[in-house]
Design a protein around this motif. Structure first.
Motif, PDB file in Angstrom:
ATOM      1  N   GLU A 142       0.883  -1.402   0.001  1.00  0.00           N
ATOM      2  CA  GLU A 142      -0.139  -0.085  -0.118  1.00  0.00           C
ATOM      3  C   GLU A 142       0.814   1.174   0.103  1.00  0.00           C
ATOM      4  O   GLU A 142       0.344   2.394  -0.359  1.00  0.00           O
ATOM      5  N   ASN A 143       2.144   1.099   0.525  1.00  0.00           N
ATOM      6  CA  ASN A 143       3.012   2.424   0.593  1.00  0.00           C
ATOM      7  C   ASN A 143       3.516   2.724  -0.636  1.00  0.00           C
ATOM      8  O   ASN A 143       3.935   2.051  -1.435  1.00  0.00           O
ATOM      9  N   PRO A 144       3.965   3.842  -0.518  1.00  0.00           N
ATOM     10  CA  PRO A 144       4.563   4.314  -1.882  1.00  0.00           C
ATOM     11  C   PRO A 144       5.965   3.734  -2.051  1.00  0.00           C
ATOM     12  O   PRO A 144       6.447   3.631  -3.205  1.00  0.00           O
ATOM     13  N   LEU A 188       5.433   9.352  10.713  1.00  0.00           N
ATOM     14  CA  LEU A 188       5.379  10.667  10.135  1.00  0.00           C
ATOM     15  C   LEU A 188       6.519  11.484  10.458  1.00  0.00           C
ATOM     16  O   LEU A 188       6.681  12.374   9.375  1.00  0.00           O
ATOM     17  N   SER A 240       4.324  13.101   3.025  1.00  0.00           N
ATOM     18  CA  SER A 240       3.340  12.653   3.004  1.00  0.00           C
ATOM     19  C   SER A 240       2.272  14.122   2.877  1.00  0.00           C
ATOM     20  O   SER A 240       2.356  14.887   3.455  1.00  0.00           O
ATOM     21  N   ALA A 262      -0.363  13.815   4.466  1.00  0.00           N
ATOM     22  CA  ALA A 262      -1.035  14.081   5.942  1.00  0.00           C
ATOM     23  C   ALA A 262       0.082  14.873   6.609  1.00  0.00           C
ATOM     24  O   ALA A 262      -0.088  16.121   7.361  1.00  0.00           O
ATOM     25  N   SER A 267       8.625  10.924   7.428  1.00  0.00           N
ATOM     26  CA  SER A 267       7.883  11.491   6.192  1.00  0.00           C
ATOM     27  C   SER A 267       7.716  12.976   6.287  1.00  0.00           C
ATOM     28  O   SER A 267       7.019  13.695   5.723  1.00  0.00           O
ATOM     29  N   CYS A 322      -2.087  10.066   4.606  1.00  0.00           N
ATOM     30  CA  CYS A 322      -0.802   9.529   5.135  1.00  0.00           C
ATOM     31  C   CYS A 322       0.014   8.463   3.978  1.00  0.00           C
ATOM     32  O   CYS A 322       1.152   8.202   4.280  1.00  0.00           O
ATOM     33  N   LEU A 323      -0.898   8.063   2.859  1.00  0.00           N
ATOM     34  CA  LEU A 323      -0.171   7.081   2.042  1.00  0.00           C
ATOM     35  C   LEU A 323       0.115   7.834   0.700  1.00  0.00           C
ATOM     36  O   LEU A 323       0.493   6.891  -0.099  1.00  0.00           O
TER      37      LEU A 323
END
Lengths: 418, 102, 380
Positions: free
Chosen positions: A36-38, A127, B22, B24, A130, B69-70
């Motif tokens: 599912e993740n990039p 997070l 992301s 998010a 990211s 977030c994805l």
């Protein structure tokens, strides 16, 4: 609509999935790795870290086809699935499927747990990786498990101010655990380096959050230890009570799930023919267990059980450690009393604890209150309610993850001929 | 524009997001951790960081209910929360749009 | 049939909406009621269905049953808890072509003669009422008094009233046999009663092999929240043909907006189904029909799809009435897709049977020994 076919489909590109894909592909099997993740790596690696890189390189070298930002939507027939991908809906067919969907954090509800600024522990790290800038932020870490220490160390290294770590396990349990590490020298080294990284950060064992406070966002957290309460002002609460297997896909495919984990034999076979499971999905055990189990499942799916057999002793050792962890960080019964009458337990539908607990079963709670029927389909509230009530929380209905009507319309009759 | 920033819109306002962000994370950097309102009106923000909790839902480029977030940010990406939007952009509605990401 | 007389004790088997309504009515009459439920109250068809309360006119008896029951729901709504979410959303029956529009006009006349409120909508009025319907639909029929209710909390409320009046509710208790005035449970308990009401839906033939009730599988899907996308329950006129007919498989457009803004998308009927799994092919047919009439649905996210089984009879009317040979037994089953709508009228018929008081309904149409249960009506 695109058609993908392979000998083996691996769902989840974390350590277990990568290891499975690599071993099968290196034996000459065609492998699709779906996530599912990039980027591949799952939650623990989150992209090409030092540990992940060798596996990613081997996967590329062996010709593993990676489908990122993709998810299975619906099983069509045995070994065939409807998937959503960035290029649109796709049909994926494979002779064998390896489920490596990993674990997710267990969130237990307490007053204020749904305030903005309250994150999971692994979540906060994800997070931050990211780009969520935490430099200088005051962070309280709470909940349970070794993840609290690992993430706190990382947060410190990257410039956040970790105020304290509140671990619900008792000091005596933690001490026993520290002594038992003698059996695993590599763990001793890990533990010592964590201890060093966390010098100066209070580690309050036998304590847990009872309340998160704030109006539109978190301002403070109240911790308790059974005798006293203490308020800690903070910008962020990172709180998670260990991990639980992400069994939703496995349930949707009909795999037997017991005590929240997918049941497998020594070679990773589930109760459904040609479907294997590996990693946290079969029981939380950390990434060493995932790497070994993934390899075993990949080898078994590639019909090389003889090679898989060689790895069984390593798996046994990894599982032994996982067993110790589960014992040490067992959740205390006080945590069952955390939610009050008004505490929201199902966040998708805003169902409070008082409405849920008056039922005789999860099914009754669902149909009476619609808890577990929102977008997350019980992934967050299900394990929490199971812990709070002891109810069996099962059932997964399609689609496996939310899918647009047009995606669900894209398969055709002939795709379902078994 | 520095190389490591990506220009996006958050609730109608331009924002320079970190390249690795992301959607998010970008929204939280722009607005703070409260990104949405629950069904009974409570403020909410991302919880799980991995696409499970659905608390990071945003409208992305006109498509509702995306797990932000994805979704990695891209230049020109339009992120909308469920707050009343500025007059210029219409209230997000389902329109004929490209296939939403999974 | 002579009135049964009000019994002292009664057992109701099945705690779906029909059983709960029957138990509620009996408790109001002062009967000591025991409700026996094999699994979870409201856990069968009651939880699976759409919650649509509607007047259906596929036959005079059905029209009478549904319109009477709807008036009872209107009365009951005043005391139902908030969780029941009772609201008058209204139904629009959609005409896909001029032939269906004519059928809608006939329907209007039939409804008017039964005192049921309805009005025609032309093409423009239909578009205005529901902007997301595809253009080119010639019109429809609006029935403003149709309503929507969330049934499981209604069942819970009714069972609570039963307990308040001294009744009992046994859950997780399976009935294995019914002897004269005695119900035998799987755990070997034998419970006596003067009256036994059978409200077990699709499971009725388990207790009465040969009872002419067949399971009819349905598929439903629910979307994420899209407030304002749709305002009324929307059903295509062809729905009635499919529900009343008995083809192995059929699909009809049937959309319901929830108060949450989620869309419930249905509906399908299958006699040939072997289990409760969601079949991708059937789900696709339901979704395809939905997007044909409301193209914007294609872009909505589906959160969940599920199935349920309706208890269907050959003449599309329920079996409400005493067993022809056993006055202690009363059937309340075979409601197909109208169990929720007609549950209150079913209970009223039961009460009338016991008290001898009249109702606006002729019980003969629902009798357990009517010939049309076994042989289809000759074509007109």
């Amino acid at each position: 609509m695109t058609d993908h076919a392979a000998d083996i489909l691996v769902v989840g590109a974390g350590p277990a999935g990568m290891a499975a894909a690599v071993r099968a592909a290196e034996l000459g099997r065609s492998v699709i790795l779906l996530d599912e993740n990039p980027t591949p790596g799952g939650q623990i690696w989150r992209g090409p870290t030092d540990e992940a890189r060798p596996w990613i390189d081997r996967a590329n070298a062996a010709g593993v086809r990676t489908l990122s930002s993709s998810a299975l939507v619906q099983p069509l027939s045995r070994g065939a699935y409807l998937a959503s991908t960035p290029a649109g809906p796709a049909r994926i067919a494979a002779n064998a499927t390896i489920l490596a969907t990993g674990g997710r954090e267990l969130f237990l509800p307490f007053p204020g747990w749904d305030l903005p600024g309250v994150f999971g522990v692994g979540a906060l790290q994800a997070l931050a990786k990211s780009g969520y800038d935490l430099a200088g932020k005051n962070i309280l870490v709470a909940g349970s498990g070794p993840l609290l220490l690992a993430v706190s160390a990382w947060l410190r290294e990257t410039g956040s101010n970790v105020l304290a770590i509140a671990e619900q396990a008792d000091p005596a349990q933690i001490r026993r655990f520290a002594l038992s590490l003698i059996r695993w020298p590599s763990k001793v080294r890990q533990a010592l380096s964590l201890k060093f990284a966390l010098l100066g950060v209070p580690y309050w064992t036998g304590s847990w959050p009872v309340r998160a406070e704030g109006d539109t966002r978190l301002r403070s957290v109240v911790l308790a230890d059974g005798l006293r309460e203490m308020r800690v002002e903070c910008d962020i609460l990172a709180c998670g009570f260990g991990l639980v297997p992400e069994t939703h896909l496995a349930s949707a495919l009909g795999c037997e799930v017991r005590t929240g984990a997918v049941v497998v034999d020594d070679f990773g076979r589930t109760s459904v023919g040609d479907v294997f499971a590996a990693g946290e999905l079969t029981g939380i055990g950390g990434h060493e267990k995932s790497l070994v189990e993934g390899q075993i499942a990949g080898l078994a799916a590639a019909e090389r059980e003889d090679l898989a057999r060689d790895l069984l002793p390593t798996l046994a050792r990894a599982k032994a450690f996982a067993g110790v962890l589960a014992e040490v960080f067992r959740l205390r019964r006080e945590l069952r009393s955390l939610p009050t009458h008004d505490t929201i337990v199902c966040r998708c539908e805003d169902v409070s604890w008082s409405r849920i607990k008056g039922n005789a079963s999860w099914r009754e709670a669902k149909i009476q209150t619609r808890c577990g029927m929102g977008p997350c389909q019980g992934r967050i509230c299900g394990p929490a309610v199971s812990f709070l009530t002891g109810w069996e929380v099962a059932d997964a209905r399609p689609p496996i993850s939310p899918a647009s009507v047009s995606t669900l319309l894209s398969s055709t009759d002939d795709m379902e001929a078994s | 524009m520095p190389d490591d920033r990506v220009p996006i819109l958050v609730d109608g306002q331009p924002f320079d997001a970190p390249r690795e962000a992301s959607a998010a994370v970008a929204a939280m950097l722009a607005l703070g951790p409260a990104l949405r309102t629950s069904v009974s009106g409570r403020p909410r923000g991302p919880l799980c960081g991995m696409g499970v909790c659905h608390e990071c839902r945003l409208t992305i480029d006109g498509v509702l209910h995306q797990r932000s977030c994805l979704v990695p940010v891209k230049p020109g990406m339009n992120l909308q929360t469920d707050r009343p939007q500025p007059a210029a952009s219409a209230e997000a509605e389902p329109t004929a749009s490209e296939e939403p990401p999974p | 049939m002579a009135s049964g007389g009000i019994p002292q004790d009664a057992i109701v088997i099945g705690a779906g909406i029909v059983g709960a309504s029957a138990a509620f009515a009996l408790a109001q009459l002062g009967v000591r009621v025991v409700v026996i439920e094999a699994s979870t109250p409201a856990g069968g068809a009651t939880a699976a269905g759409m919650g649509h309360l509607c007047v259906i006119d596929d036959s005079p008896a059905q029209l009478a049953l549904t319109s009477y029951s709807l008036s009872l729901w209107q009365r009951l709504s005043a005391v139902l808890p908030a969780e029941a979410e009772y609201h008058r959303a209204g139904t629009i029956w959609i005409a896909a072509d001029d032939a269906e529009l004519d059928a809608a006009r006939q329907k209007l006349a039939t409804l008017a003669s039964a005192g049921v409120q309805a009005e025609m909508l032309d093409e423009a009025q239909l578009r205005q009422a529901e902007p997301n319907l595809r253009p080119g639909l010639p019109g429809g029929l609006l029935m403003p008094d149709d309503a929507i209710v969330y049934a499981p909390p209604v069942v819970r409320w009714m069972l609570h009233q039963v307990r308040e009046k001294g009744g009992q509710v046994l859950t997780g208790a399976k009935v294995v046999r019914i002897d004269p005035k005695v119900v035998l449970l799987a755990d070997h308990r034998a419970l006596p009663a003067d009256l036994i009401v059978v409200a077990t839906g699709v499971w009725a033939p388990e207790l009465f092999p040969g009872l002419p009730v067949r399971p009819r599988k349905g598929h439903l899907a629910i979307t994420d929240r899209y407030p304002g996308f749709c305002r009324h329950q929307l059903v295509e006129l062809a729905y009635i043909k499919n529900a009343h007919g008995h083809s192995e498989e059929s699909v009809s457009f049937n959309i319901q907006p929830r108060t949450t803004g989620q869309l419930l998308i249905g509906s399908s009927r299958q006699y040939n189904a072997t289990d409760a799994a969601v079949e991708p092919r059937m789900l696709r047919k339901v979704l395809a029909r939905a997007t044909q009439l409301m193209p914007g649905i294609a872009n909505l996210n589906v959160l969940r799809a599920w199935t349920g089984f309706r208890a269907a009879t050959l003449d599309s009317l329920p079996i409400i009435g005493p067993h022809p040979a056993r006055p202690d037994l009363y059937f309340a089953t075979g409601h197909e897709g109208l169990g929720l709508t007609t549950s209150l009228a079913t209970a009223a018929l039961l009460a009338a049977h016991l008290t001898g008081e009249p109702t606006p309904l002729d019980p003969a149409a629902f009798a357990a020994d009517r010939p049309t249960l076994l042989e289809p009506e000759p074509h007109a």
